[in-house]
Motif scaffolding. Structure first.
Motif, PDB file in Angstrom:
ATOM      1  N   TYR A   1       0.840  -1.181   0.000  1.00  0.00           N
ATOM      2  CA  TYR A   1       0.000   0.000   0.000  1.00  0.00           C
ATOM      3  C   TYR A   1       0.876   1.232   0.000  1.00  0.00           C
ATOM      4  CZ  TYR A   1      -3.410   3.425   1.645  1.00  0.00           C
ATOM      5  OH  TYR A   1      -4.222   4.510   1.759  1.00  0.00           O
ATOM      6  N   LYS A   2       0.681   2.145  -0.930  1.00  0.00           N
ATOM      7  CA  LYS A   2       1.516   3.353  -0.961  1.00  0.00           C
ATOM      8  C   LYS A   2       0.811   4.445  -1.764  1.00  0.00           C
ATOM      9  CE  LYS A   2       4.084   2.613  -5.036  1.00  0.00           C
ATOM     10  NZ  LYS A   2       5.246   3.090  -5.649  1.00  0.00           N
ATOM     11  N   ARG A   3       1.411   5.612  -1.690  1.00  0.00           N
ATOM     12  CA  ARG A   3       0.872   6.714  -2.470  1.00  0.00           C
ATOM     13  C   ARG A   3       1.014   6.351  -3.957  1.00  0.00           C
ATOM     14  NH1 ARG A   3      -0.510  11.816  -0.880  1.00  0.00           N
ATOM     15  NH2 ARG A   3       0.058  11.233   1.229  1.00  0.00           N
TER      16      ARG A   3
ATOM     17  N   PRO B   1      -5.428  15.413  -6.091  1.00  0.00           N
ATOM     18  CA  PRO B   1      -3.964  15.321  -6.217  1.00  0.00           C
ATOM     19  C   PRO B   1      -3.273  14.931  -4.916  1.00  0.00           C
ATOM     20  CG  PRO B   1      -4.702  17.599  -6.258  1.00  0.00           C
ATOM     21  CD  PRO B   1      -5.924  16.759  -6.341  1.00  0.00           C
ATOM     22  N   ASN B   2      -3.961  15.041  -3.824  1.00  0.00           N
ATOM     23  CA  ASN B   2      -3.355  14.757  -2.527  1.00  0.00           C
ATOM     24  C   ASN B   2      -3.850  13.450  -1.929  1.00  0.00           C
ATOM     25  OD1 ASN B   2      -1.577  15.505  -0.563  1.00  0.00           O
ATOM     26  ND2 ASN B   2      -3.061  16.732   0.597  1.00  0.00           N
ATOM     27  N   LYS B   3      -5.085  13.101  -2.262  1.00  0.00           N
ATOM     28  CA  LYS B   3      -5.716  11.986  -1.554  1.00  0.00           C
ATOM     29  C   LYS B   3      -5.876  10.798  -2.492  1.00  0.00           C
ATOM     30  CE  LYS B   3      -7.921  15.227   1.503  1.00  0.00           C
ATOM     31  NZ  LYS B   3      -9.162  15.782   2.024  1.00  0.00           N
ATOM     32  N   HIS B   4      -4.777  10.146  -2.730  1.00  0.00           N
ATOM     33  CA  HIS B   4      -4.846   8.962  -3.587  1.00  0.00           C
ATOM     34  C   HIS B   4      -3.782   7.985  -3.169  1.00  0.00           C
ATOM     35  CE1 HIS B   4      -1.235  10.161  -5.823  1.00  0.00           C
ATOM     36  NE2 HIS B   4      -1.692  11.391  -5.697  1.00  0.00           N
ATOM     37  N   ALA B   5      -4.076   6.708  -3.332  1.00  0.00           N
ATOM     38  CA  ALA B   5      -3.120   5.667  -2.963  1.00  0.00           C
ATOM     39  C   ALA B   5      -3.327   4.482  -3.876  1.00  0.00           C
ATOM     40  CB  ALA B   5      -3.348   5.254  -1.507  1.00  0.00           C
TER      41      ALA B   5
ATOM     42  N   ASN C   1      -4.826  22.632  -7.600  1.00  0.00           N
ATOM     43  CA  ASN C   1      -4.114  21.444  -7.145  1.00  0.00           C
ATOM     44  C   ASN C   1      -3.135  21.778  -6.036  1.00  0.00           C
ATOM     45  OD1 ASN C   1      -5.476  19.720  -8.778  1.00  0.00           O
ATOM     46  ND2 ASN C   1      -3.878  19.555 -10.337  1.00  0.00           N
TER      47      ASN C   1
ATOM     48  N   LEU D   1      -4.994  22.117  -3.005  1.00  0.00           N
ATOM     49  CA  LEU D   1      -5.454  20.815  -2.524  1.00  0.00           C
ATOM     50  C   LEU D   1      -4.326  20.012  -1.887  1.00  0.00           C
ATOM     51  CD1 LEU D   1      -7.762  19.698  -5.479  1.00  0.00           C
ATOM     52  CD2 LEU D   1      -8.505  20.451  -3.229  1.00  0.00           C
ATOM     53  N   THR D   2      -3.095  20.289  -2.340  1.00  0.00           N
ATOM     54  CA  THR D   2      -1.968  19.509  -1.815  1.00  0.00           C
ATOM     55  C   THR D   2      -1.221  20.256  -0.719  1.00  0.00           C
ATOM     56  OG1 THR D   2      -0.756  20.310  -3.726  1.00  0.00           O
ATOM     57  CG2 THR D   2      -1.494  18.030  -3.804  1.00  0.00           C
TER      58      THR D   2
ATOM     59  N   PHE E   1      -1.570  14.932   3.527  1.00  0.00           N
ATOM     60  CA  PHE E   1      -2.683  14.007   3.767  1.00  0.00           C
ATOM     61  C   PHE E   1      -2.108  12.632   4.010  1.00  0.00           C
ATOM     62  CE2 PHE E   1      -5.911  10.983   2.295  1.00  0.00           C
ATOM     63  CZ  PHE E   1      -6.974  11.375   3.085  1.00  0.00           C
TER      64      PHE E   1
ATOM     65  N   ILE F   1      -2.248   9.033   3.981  1.00  0.00           N
ATOM     66  CA  ILE F   1      -3.105   7.964   3.412  1.00  0.00           C
ATOM     67  C   ILE F   1      -3.146   6.732   4.311  1.00  0.00           C
ATOM     68  CG2 ILE F   1      -2.746   8.714   1.016  1.00  0.00           C
ATOM     69  CD1 ILE F   1      -0.806   6.285   0.771  1.00  0.00           C
TER      70      ILE F   1
END
Lengths: 804, 341
Positions: free
Chosen positions: A638-640, A650-654, B81, B84-85, B89, B91
């Motif tokens: 599991y990683k970005r 653009p920030n919240k994805h993995a 973007n 947003l970044t 965050f 994960i």
């Protein structure tokens, strides 16, 4: 195709007491599907021929008259509004209980005894439009020319005492021999064990020269062309029998000559054409059209022709589009006195292609495209001449029978293995019975030995559907009776089927996602629009495009399941706030090869209710983690995500990443606010996942192994710390666990805070750490040491331990 | 003038944020902007020059504007973007409250039914096979004994993909039935064969309550030595009886499909006729003995092998079983529909 039972009776014995519904049922199970049995007489129920005996004026209405009408055995008093009635006239009377259309319009109404302006009236004297015989209203029907006595049922008097069976055209696709009443009669004879009566043909033709010579230039397109010229023709209305034959089977009567050609087509199945001889310049030429050549057709207006279309032309101009439709310039009209007849066999494929290209579909095309028997053309020709001579007794054939053939008829024989017949049907049918069934269908049979027959195929079955043994097996099976074939469970060799694990796993996935995680499964179309793919930030070039799409919404094949799920989500938001959806389906990616990359995907989304403060990303992540755990997939990291997909925040994805193949098999992300806006979803927060199931399924599964349960007590302690907010929790957890992998059993976050009272860029976390050994009770010293190490780990990461 | 444009485009290219970009716009198109100034000079020119020069300046202005717009939207996305970044965050952060507050979800009725069908046939010794939904004309038609002039191949029935045709495969299409998987599986495994192929198929057909451009079929194929129509009747009665959980009677009647000979339609006895009325039959599927040309195309010797194939619409079966009146419900993903299953 509509088949008249009365018409069939000319060729095959159908006893009058036959239940036509049963005959239709038999035909359906033996030959082809009868869609409907129509009783023409039923519309004329309670209608009879009446004779007007007396007429008197209506005392209370100027426009009405009172008649005394004899309806056989009784005289009815009927009030009538029509002016064209007279004493002694025979009329159509609808008695009480009959169903008529008032003034030829609206729904059918049942007649009842009534009073019209104070005068009693029992029944109605009808116009043709009121009993469905004509569309427009034109006064009451005058039946005085009929011989029928008063009281005769109207159906009988008008020759509507007929039943029509409507056969599904599609089920006749492979049977060129069944496109006329005679062919159907032959089939009925075979399935009811009756014999078929011959039809009357004309055989005598003068040996004089041909008046209109025929030249076939396009020999490939025309196997046969017969013609002759008949003079002294009187064009006029057809006699009742001919009119009725056509009208009862859904055709219109035009004039005696045109009706004769249509009659023979509907009888024998070979289309025919009659030209006005005087409109043909010198000769008939059968050739392909020149590109751009035009013809004014009889019914479809002007058509521009192509160089691969076959036409009938004279020296100067096209006269007809071969096998499809005649031209206006050479048609029959009331002035016609000399006709030139055509009976031909045109190539099925080219006729069909031309018909599709020109958008003209006719009874004629429907027959030629089935590949007609070239021997039938001559039979139809001789039949047409016979009928025309009957219709115009003074007419005279003035030209030889000109028969041009471009085919070489050879009798077709097929060898039949009787044991194969039995094996493939699954019934031990006796040899005698097999022979009998074939003979019923006019096949000639020769015994070769005990197990083999040589079967001669009649010409009318030889062009298309009977070519080899299996075609004969079909004939035997259907005449034997499909309903008599027993049911049997096959004896099979004992090879065990391989399980389709991919499918089986799909069942589990559906259960986990829906029953455990609360997702609703959807099915969306495999396509979306160009606008949709742009809204999702996808590249059009990776898509396969549909050439002949049905709507602008369905032009591109999906490369991901998400865009359609987003549309679906927006639709559902109109009725529900907050839900989870998933879909399993195929995606298609263009690659530089003939076939695209077609993969199975599993995708879904969570739409949070508008007021929810939850972080949707975490919920979807946990759902997918649970799914992977339940499928025993532990090898993914599991990683970005390396490169977030175009729809991702653009920030919240993995991603769950396969190190071996360097593939991101699972993607999880919050929906990008701009993409959300494109799909009208900006009011809710949405997290999505998409899994490449084709790849996921191939991953190894972890063994399930028992871990010994410790007999010694567990110890827990809490740590609270202020940390930099750019450290991943996973790092904290693994470093704490690494202090002693044997003893640190779990690290659990139980408090998390950022905001007022905590410096910017900092977070406060509290963990519960559980220690336990499998072989001893831990000493205070050991526990303290681990605690100190944990403090150090956090401090090294820039943390400040609270309460220290 | 070209220089003016080049330097303007360069400036746009180099702009780092929307403020800078705004300044560039003012520099060139403002009241006293460089391009605006050029436009002002026009009034002193002759009519002829006015036209040519005017056109040239307008073109430059257009190019400037289109470059400007492109950059502006690019910067806008970048700025959104970056906003947003801006904050880290995590994960990997666990949820503190792990209670699953989801309501129970549902499985699509079509897939529920398909699973049942697969399980019944698996129990009867059939394998479940798969094949691509984007197919070639060869597998979809030719190999199934449907030559190029056959009516089924007209544009009205088939979706074509924009692609270069292949000499062997013809055009690329969306499969119109599951039957191409017959050939693909024959090629792969040879005889004997016992498979079913459930899957999505496509027809170029206007949508209404009973027709959809997308629906699912189940193909069946049994090839062995001494397989006949009696076995087809047996297997289908057994399958349908298990599916409907009561004894089902079927009948055969003639039907025409180019890839089977004899060709059949199979009907289900739906209602026994009472008081002398005729029985009510439900048209269920097409079937027949596999045509020797099809076996040959799949590389199986038709002299020594024989068998049958069938294909039924499982979407239609689902509609019958669950009494769904409008086929469009199947693919419209309406939760009010989905949640009923």
């Amino acid at each position: 195709m509509k088949i008249s039972i009365n018409w069939l009776k000319n060729y095959v014995n159908i006893p009058d007491n036959t239940d036509i519904n049963q005959l239709a049922e038999l035909f359906t199970t033996r030959t082809a599907e009868v869609e409907e049995v129509i009783d023409l007489a039923s519309t004329f129920d309670k209608m009879v021929v009446g004779k007007i005996e007396a007429i008197e004026p209506h005392p209370n209405a100027d426009k009405l008259q009172i008649t005394q009408t004899n309806v056989g055995g009784e005289i009815l008093k009927i009030v009538c509004g029509a002016q064209n009635i007279y004493i002694g006239q025979k009329v159509a009377v609808a008695k009480n209980g009959a169903k008529v259309k008032w003034h030829g319009e609206g729904e059918l109404v049942e007649l009842k005894p009534t009073k019209i302006r104070g005068e009693e009236s029992n029944g109605m004297i009808c116009a043709a439009s009121e009993i469905g015989l004509k569309d427009e209203e034109d006064g009451i029907m005058d039946l005085s020319n009929l011989e029928a006595e008063p009281g005769t049922s109207l159906a009988e008097a008008l020759q509507k005492n007929d039943q029509i069976i409507d056969i599904d055209n599609k089920s006749l696709t492979h049977r060129p021999d069944l496109w006329g009443h005679y062919g159907i009669a032959r089939e009925v004879a075979a399935i009811t064990g009756q014999s078929l009566k011959p039809i009357e043909l004309h055989h005598e033709y003068p040996s004089t020269e041909t008046i209109i010579p025929v030249e076939i230039k396009a020999k490939d397109h025309c196997k046969r062309y017969l013609s002759t010229t008949i003079e002294n023709i009187q064009v006029g209305p057809s006699p009742e029998w001919l009119k009725n034959a056509l009208e009862n089977t859904g055709n219109r009567s035009i004039n005696n000559i045109v009706d004769a050609t249509n009659f023979v087509m509907l009888e024998l199945g070979n289309p025919l054409h009659a030209f006005d001889t005087n409109k043909i310049k010198e000769k008939i030429i059968i050739r392909t059209a020149e590109k751009g050549e035009k013809i004014e057709t009889l019914k479809e207006g002007e058509k521009e022709l192509d160089s691969d279309m076959l036409i009938i032309a004279d020296k100067e101009k096209p006269l007809a589009i071969a096998g499809i439709m005649g031209g206006l310039n050479s048609g029959i009209n009331n002035e016609t006195t000399s006709i030139t007849l055509e009976a031909a066999n045109f190539d099925p494929i080219s006729t069909r292609k031309t018909s599709v290209k020109l958008g003209i579909r006719t009874e004629s095309v429907q027959r030629f495209e089935k590949d007609l028997d070239p021997l039938l053309a001559e039979q139809a020709f001789d039949r047409l001449v016979k009928i025309i001579l009957d219709l115009c007794p003074s007419a005279k054939i003035v030209s030889a029978k000109n028969d041009q053939k471009n085919f070489d008829y050879q009798i077709k024989t097929v060898k039949l293995d009787l044991n194969k017949v039995r094996s493939k049907i699954g019934v031990q049918i006796e040899s005698m019975e097999i022979e009998e069934k074939l003979k019923n269908l006019e096949f000639k049979v020769k015994k070769l030995d005990t197990h083999h027959l040589e079967v001669e195929v009649p010409s009318f079955r030889a062009t298309k559907d009977i070519n080899h043994q299996d075609d004969l097996i079909e004939e035997i099976a259907r005449l034997y009776g499909y309903e008599k074939i027993p049911t049997r469970i096959p004896e099979l060799s004992l090879t065990l089927p391989k399980p389709n694990t991919e499918r089986l796993e799909k069942y589990s996935i559906r259960n986990i996602l829906s029953l455990e995680c609360g997702y609703n499964e959807t099915l969306n179309y495999s396509f979306y629009s160009k606008k949709t793919l742009q809204n999702a930030g996808l590249e059009a070039s990776k898509h396969l495009k549909i050439k002949n799409f049905l709507s602008e919404e369905q032009t591109h094949l999906r490369t991901t399941l998400l865009p359609n799920l987003l549309i679906t989500a927006a639709n559902n938001l109109k009725v529900e706030d907050g839900f989870k959806l998933f879909e399993i389906g195929r995606t298609f990616i263009y690659q530089n090869e003939y076939f695209p990359l077609e993969e199975k995907h599993l995708a879904g989304l969570l739409v949070l209710p508008k007021k929810s403060k939850m972080e949707p990303f975490y919920e979807v992540r946990d759902d997918i983690s649970r799914l992977l755990e339940r499928l025993r997939i532990t090898s993914l990291k599991y990683k970005r995500a390396e490169k977030a997909c175009s729809m991702a925040h653009p920030n919240k994805h993995a991603a769950f990443f396969d190190f071996k193949t360097q593939q991101e098999i699972v993607q999880i992300y919050e929906l990008h606010p701009l993409i959300a806006k494109n799909f009208d979803l900006e009011k809710n927060r949405i997290a999505c996942f998409e899994i490449n199931y084709s790849l996921l399924h191939k991953l190894n599964r972890a063994d399930q192994k028992y871990k010994a349960i410790s007999k010694y007590p567990a110890v827990e302690f809490d740590i609270s710390a202020i940390l930099n907010n750019n450290i991943e929790y996973q790092t904290l957890e693994s470093q704490i666990k690494n202090i002693d992998k044997n003893l640190v059993k779990s690290v659990q976050l139980f408090d998390y805070y950022k905001g007022p009272n905590i410096n910017e860029g900092k977070i406060s976390m509290a963990f519960k750490i559980k220690l336990q050994s499998n072989d001893r009770t831990l000493t205070d010293q050991e526990i303290k040491e681990i605690q100190q190490n944990a403090f150090q780990v956090l401090q090294k990461l820039g943390g400040e331990i609270r309460g220290l | 003038m070209q220089d003016l444009l080049n330097s303007a485009l360069q400036a746009i290219e180099n702009a780092n944020n929307s403020n800078e970009l705004k300044e560039i716009e003012i520099k060139y198109l403002g009241k006293k902007g460089l391009i605006t100034e050029q436009l002002k000079t026009l009034k002193d020119l002759s009519e002829e020059d006015k036209r040519t020069t005017g056109k040239a300046i307008q073109e430059i202005k257009q190019k400037f504007l289109s470059a400007y717009q492109k950059k502006a939207s690019q910067l806008e996305i970048e700025e959104i973007n970056s906003k947003l970044t801006a904050e880290f965050f995590d994960i990997t952060l666990p949820r503190l409250n792990k209670i699953n507050h989801s309501k129970k979800g549902t499985i699509h009725p079509l897939n529920q039914l398909q699973q049942q069908v697969e399980e019944i046939f698996s129990d009867m010794g059939f394998e479940i096979a798969d094949g691509p939904e984007v197919e070639s004309e060869y597998y979809n038609f030719e190999a199934l004994n449907i030559p190029s002039h056959h009516p089924a191949r007209d544009m009205q029935d088939t979706f074509f993909i924009e692609n270069k045709a292949d000499p062997k495969h013809g055009e690329l299409i969306l499969r119109t039935h599951t039957s191409p998987v017959q050939i693909r599986t024959m090629e792969l495994k040879g005889a004997p064969l016992r498979i079913i192929v459930p899957g999505r198929v496509f027809r170029y057909e206007a949508t209404d309550a009973t027709h959809d451009s997308t629906f699912n079929q189940v193909e069946g194929l049994l090839i062995d030595k001494n397989i006949g129509l009696a076995d087809l009747k047996g297997i289908m009665e057994e399958f349908l009886s298990r599916l409907f959980e009561k004894d089902i009677t079927v009948r055969f009647r003639p039907g025409y499909f180019p890839f089977v000979e004899p060709g059949l339609e199979l009907d289900i006895l739906w209602q026994k006729g009472k008081n002398g009325q005729s029985d009510k039959w439900l048209e269920f599927m097409g079937a027949g003995m596999v045509h020797p040309n099809v076996l040959k195309a799949g590389g199986i010797d038709p002299e020594n092998n024989q068998g049958w194939a069938f294909g039924f619409g499982i979407t239609r079966l689902a509609m019958i079983k669950y009494q769904i009146a409008d086929i469009r419900q199947i693919h419209n993903s309406d939760l009010r529909f989905l949640k009923q299953f």
